[in-house]
Design an enzyme around this catalytic site. Structure first.
Site, short mmCIF file in Angstrom:
data_model
loop_
_atom_site.label_atom_id
_atom_site.label_comp_id
_atom_site.label_asym_id
_atom_site.label_seq_id
_atom_site.Cartn_x
_atom_site.Cartn_y
_atom_site.Cartn_z
N LYS A 125 -7.38 1.63 -2.86
CA LYS A 125 -6.89 1.14 -1.55
C LYS A 125 -6.93 2.27 -0.51
CE LYS A 125 -4.72 -1.27 1.60
NZ LYS A 125 -5.03 -2.51 2.23
N LYS A 171 0.97 5.12 8.12
CA LYS A 171 1.56 5.43 6.81
C LYS A 171 0.46 5.58 5.75
CE LYS A 171 2.40 1.78 4.62
NZ LYS A 171 1.64 0.90 3.75
N THR A 193 0.86 -1.19 0.00
CA THR A 193 0.00 0.00 0.00
C THR A 193 0.89 1.23 0.00
OG1 THR A 193 -1.64 -1.19 1.29
CG2 THR A 193 -1.85 1.21 1.20
P1 NAP Z 1 5.32 -6.42 7.63
O1 NAP Z 1 4.85 -7.65 8.32
O2 NAP Z 1 5.85 -5.30 8.43
O3 NAP Z 1 6.37 -6.86 6.50
C1 NAP Z 1 7.01 -5.89 5.69
C2 NAP Z 1 7.91 -6.59 4.69
O4 NAP Z 1 8.54 -5.60 3.86
C3 NAP Z 1 9.04 -7.40 5.35
O5 NAP Z 1 9.28 -8.55 4.59
C4 NAP Z 1 10.20 -6.40 5.26
O6 NAP Z 1 11.46 -7.03 5.31
C5 NAP Z 1 9.95 -5.80 3.90
N1 NAP Z 1 10.60 -4.51 3.72
C6 NAP Z 1 10.35 -3.35 4.37
N2 NAP Z 1 11.15 -2.37 3.91
C7 NAP Z 1 11.93 -2.92 2.96
C8 NAP Z 1 12.95 -2.41 2.11
N3 NAP Z 1 13.35 -1.13 2.17
N4 NAP Z 1 13.53 -3.27 1.24
C9 NAP Z 1 13.14 -4.55 1.18
N5 NAP Z 1 12.18 -5.09 1.94
C10 NAP Z 1 11.58 -4.28 2.82
O7 NAP Z 1 4.13 -5.75 6.75
P2 NAP Z 1 2.81 -6.46 6.14
O8 NAP Z 1 1.73 -6.39 7.16
O9 NAP Z 1 3.18 -7.74 5.48
O10 NAP Z 1 2.44 -5.33 5.03
C11 NAP Z 1 3.12 -5.26 3.78
C12 NAP Z 1 2.36 -4.25 2.89
O11 NAP Z 1 1.01 -4.70 2.72
C13 NAP Z 1 2.28 -2.85 3.51
O12 NAP Z 1 2.35 -1.87 2.49
C14 NAP Z 1 0.91 -2.85 4.18
O13 NAP Z 1 0.38 -1.55 4.32
C15 NAP Z 1 0.10 -3.71 3.21
N6 NAP Z 1 -1.06 -4.42 3.78
C16 NAP Z 1 -1.01 -5.01 5.02
C17 NAP Z 1 -2.15 -5.67 5.50
C18 NAP Z 1 -2.17 -6.37 6.85
O14 NAP Z 1 -3.27 -6.70 7.34
N7 NAP Z 1 -1.02 -6.62 7.48
C19 NAP Z 1 -3.30 -5.75 4.72
C20 NAP Z 1 -3.30 -5.18 3.45
C21 NAP Z 1 -2.17 -4.52 2.99
P3 NAP Z 1 12.13 -7.45 6.72
O15 NAP Z 1 11.64 -8.84 7.00
O16 NAP Z 1 13.58 -7.38 6.48
O17 NAP Z 1 11.66 -6.45 7.76
#
Ligand code: NAP
Length: 295
Positions: free
Chosen positions: A168, A236, A93
């Site tokens: 979104k 964010k 997102t």
């Molecule tokens: P998360 O658990 O915090 O995971 C984030 C992922 O991104 C991790 O694998 C992290 O790597 C990687 N990452 C962050 N910065 C990076 C960079 N500079 N270079 C390479 N990799 C990087 O987040 P999430 O909940 O999976 O969410 C991921 C995305 O989906 C976000 O944009 C979020 O807003 C969206 N989203 C989330 C949900 C939800 O319910 N969680 C639902 C819909 C959409 P590391 O392992 O090294 O930290």
């Protein structure tokens, strides 16, 4: 289509598993290498040493990382390594401007791009039932269908690059209101001496039924808030929504109120907790309620 996955977080790990079930997953990369190694060995696919190495071995890449600058860094790393005609699908997102910048950078290498943010939580990611909001060329969406269908149950083309992110952002404004309303109402119910389990089960079958009540009501009842969807990620998103609304001439009260609550939660050390932790703030509103006398 040999598909690689970048970003094995709360969402990405479930989505990558579904690509593997569909026979599409060729390899993975994650910034923290141990996560990629663990998922690679679970799914019998290669955990690559760099995003460029993964890109060289794939016809399609799915990205699911945190924020705008993270998507742009990943796109810069993979763009020169992908072959012309390859496809990048970004499920993170981020802002619509970021989607358009990523599309332009990849187009210089002959690579197609779709912004394809998702909704449905970690449950939807694990089950392959996400709602996917797509922006980009219709032909690229056609190309991407097998990958998207492996991860989602509703795939909707909203328009050119950035339109998926606009949809979104709309979703995230709704979520801000819904999670706050649930938290406030359940804190109220508890102060009324009601059994929260009964409230959740019964109201969840009436006009107030919603995804957060069904899936996060129990977190509020237990007072435990494992992510889920982290407070800092919704912060964010709402900053993106605020900027988009301001560009359209409006300030949105739901967005502003949620941002104020999240700032308070983050300051109290809950930035990595699930957004249902907003219940803590709502419960505190009743901290000085007079003790109830049982009749
Ligand atoms: P998360 O658990 O915090 O995971 C984030 C992922 O991104 C991790 O694998 C992290 O790597 C990687 N990452 C962050 N910065 C990076 C960079 N500079 N270079 C390479 N990799 C990087 O987040 P999430 O909940 O999976 O969410 C991921 C995305 O989906 C976000 O944009 C979020 O807003 C969206 N989203 C989330 C949900 C939800 O319910 N969680 C639902 C819909 C959409 P590391 O392992 O090294 O930290």
């Amino acid at each position: 289509m040999r598909t690689g996955f970048i970003g094995l977080g709360a969402m990405g790990s479930g989505m990558a598993r579904n690509l593997q079930r569909a026979g599409l997953l060729a390899g993975v990369w994650n910034r923290t290498a141990a996560k990629a190694a663990a998922l690679g060995s679970e799914l019998q696919c290669t955990a690559h040493a760099s995003p460029a190495e993964l890109a060289r071995n794939c016809e399609a890449l799915v990205i699911c990382v945190s924020a705008d600058q993270d998507v742009l860094a990943v796109v810069a790393a993979v763009a020169p390594a992908l072959r012309a005609g390859a496809l990048v699908i970004d499920c993170s997102t981020v802002g619509a401007d970021t989607a358009r910048a990523a599309a332009a950078q990849l187009a210089r290498h002959g690579v197609e791009f779709l912004d394809a943010p998702v909704s449905g939580g970690i449950e939807g990611a694990a089950k392959g039932t996400l709602a996917i909001m797509v922006g980009g060329e219709a032909a690229a969406l056609e190309h991407a269908q097998p990958v998207l269908q492996a991860m989602g149950a509703a795939i909707t083309h909203f328009g050119p690059h950035g339109a998926g992110q606009a949809a979104k952002a709309t979703n995230q404004i709704m979520v801000a209101g819904i999670i706050r309303a649930n938290a406030e109402a359940l804190a109220f119910a508890r102060a009324q001496g009601l059994d929260l389990g009964k409230v959740i089960a019964t109201l969840g079958r009436g006009a107030a039924a919603n995804w957060y009540l069904a899936n996060r009501g129990a977190y509020m009842e237990r007072g435990e808030f494992p992510a889920g969807f982290r407070v800092r990620l919704h912060q964010k998103d709402l900053l993106i929504c605020r900027a988009m609304a301001l560009a359209a001439g409006a300030q949105l009260p739901v967005v502003e109120a949620a941002l104020a609550d999240y700032a308070e939660l983050a300051a109290a050390g809950h930035a990595d907790a699930d957004i249902s932790s907003i219940f803590l703030l709502k419960a505190a509103l009743f901290a000085h309620a007079p003790a109830r006398t049982e009749t």
